[in-house]
Design an enzyme around this catalytic site. Sequence first.
Site, PDB file in Angstrom:
ATOM      1  CD  GLU A  40      -3.037  -0.642  -0.089  1.00  0.00           C
ATOM      2  OE1 GLU A  40      -3.106   0.516  -0.515  1.00  0.00           O
ATOM      3  OE2 GLU A  40      -3.681  -1.577  -0.591  1.00  0.00           O
ATOM      4  CE1 TYR A 123      -7.178   3.312  -0.479  1.00  0.00           C
ATOM      5  CE2 TYR A 123      -4.811   3.427  -0.059  1.00  0.00           C
ATOM      6  CZ  TYR A 123      -5.886   2.876  -0.727  1.00  0.00           C
ATOM      7  OH  TYR A 123      -5.676   1.873  -1.618  1.00  0.00           O
ATOM      8  CG  ASP A 141      -7.670   5.538  -3.331  1.00  0.00           C
ATOM      9  OD1 ASP A 141      -8.838   5.333  -3.741  1.00  0.00           O
ATOM     10  OD2 ASP A 141      -6.676   4.958  -3.818  1.00  0.00           O
ATOM     11  CB  CYS A 195     -14.331   3.295 -13.081  1.00  0.00           C
ATOM     12  SG  CYS A 195     -15.348   4.773 -12.980  1.00  0.00           S
ATOM     13  CB  CYS A 202     -19.817   2.760 -19.205  1.00  0.00           C
ATOM     14  SG  CYS A 202     -19.055   4.257 -18.549  1.00  0.00           S
TER      15      CYS A 202
HETATM   16  S1  SF4 Z   1     -20.617   2.773 -15.518  1.00  0.00           S
HETATM   17 FE1  SF4 Z   1     -18.773   3.710 -16.246  1.00  0.00          FE
HETATM   18  S2  SF4 Z   1     -18.532   5.583 -15.078  1.00  0.00           S
HETATM   19 FE2  SF4 Z   1     -20.049   4.326 -14.024  1.00  0.00          FE
HETATM   20  S3  SF4 Z   1     -18.849   3.211 -12.506  1.00  0.00           S
HETATM   21 FE3  SF4 Z   1     -18.970   1.908 -14.304  1.00  0.00          FE
HETATM   22  S4  SF4 Z   1     -17.107   2.408 -15.499  1.00  0.00           S
HETATM   23 FE4  SF4 Z   1     -17.406   4.024 -13.978  1.00  0.00          FE
END
Ligand code: SF4
Length: 375
Positions: A40, A123, A141, A195, A202
């Site tokens: 970490e 954290y 974090d 993300c 997504c």
């Molecule tokens: S949908 Fe897209 S923006 Fe929303 S948490 Fe998942 S990867 Fe992230």
Amino acid sequence: MLKGRELSTFRKQLLGWFRQFKRDLPWRRTKDPYRVWVSEIMLQQTRVAAAIPYYERFLQRFPDVHSLAGAPEDEVLRLWSGLGYYSRARNLQKAAQQIVAKHKGQFPKHLDDVLELPGIGNYTAAAILSIAYDEKQAVLDGNVARVLARLSAIRGDLRESQRWQKLQKTADSLLEPKSPGDWNQAMMELGATLCAPKSPQCLLCPVAQFCEGRRQGIAESLPEKRKKRATVQVALAAAVFADRKGQTLLFPPPKSTKENASADHVPTLVSKMWHFPTVSLAGDPGMDLITFLRKELPEERNRDWELVPAGKVRHAVTYRAITLLPFLIEVKNLPRVAGAKQVPLADISSLPVSNLTRKVARAALAAATLARAKQ
Ligand code: SF4
């Protein structure tokens, strides 16, 4: 905030995805709090791929808290050398010594005790306690905050105190109480992979159906940019002595470990490690360096140094943009300075040095090679 059935579906989907797709990382093969802790700390400000070889070398040499606590600081810093942000390594060792002295070498289990250790904030404490001891502590974090901001379409500066507290509450409410360690790692993994700061994926996201940022089409623009501290330009000059055997002179780590607020504080810029004689410039680089050398090497004050410019080194330390002018000074015998050491210029890493010092050594070596070719 999610509740009831939605919350349990959210948890199930994210954990299921993590258990199936998580990256196989060396620190994920253990629950040993010492190893989790080292990983970490290394991962603060260092990418996973860059941290792996350092992690393995470090643990080979310091396999447990006792070996780290009892090692010479120079050796700890040498094994950290290249990772940067050396206060992390110093604090790691201080904390190891504290664990040996106060906790019989066992990493503490209580949050208050963990937070008393140098270099460990909320954290890191939550990450270690949840992963190693299954304590119900939710991590927050920058990565996790980004995921949460997107999931709830939160605008504004996430580090602003009230907003950060709200994010912590959201993280606490989402935490899967039966597997807090895996849960925290799943949140971090989502932030580090799908993300990511740019172009969130997504379509592959296991919790996309819950994401308000995605629904509103603003996920990629979150979190909104923080106001950055203005960059400050810093000009330095360094003396790189070289004798006939290719030995050079490094000054010892500056004694004062206090932080200094000035942007051109040389000990901070060389990460309080072994370094070439270096001065912050106010006027002519050659003159400033000579004045500095006469002060630092009083026994040599009548010598006429011949300074050969060795290019320009650029380096960034937090908000500072450093331009350092190295000067090669070829001498028959290196000056004698209390506390300084002589090392081969081509291999200064037998001592712990910062990345800036390495760049200076490379520039000076190139200049020395060029000078020899011209003779
Ligand atoms: S949908 Fe897209 S923006 Fe929303 S948490 Fe998942 S990867 Fe992230």
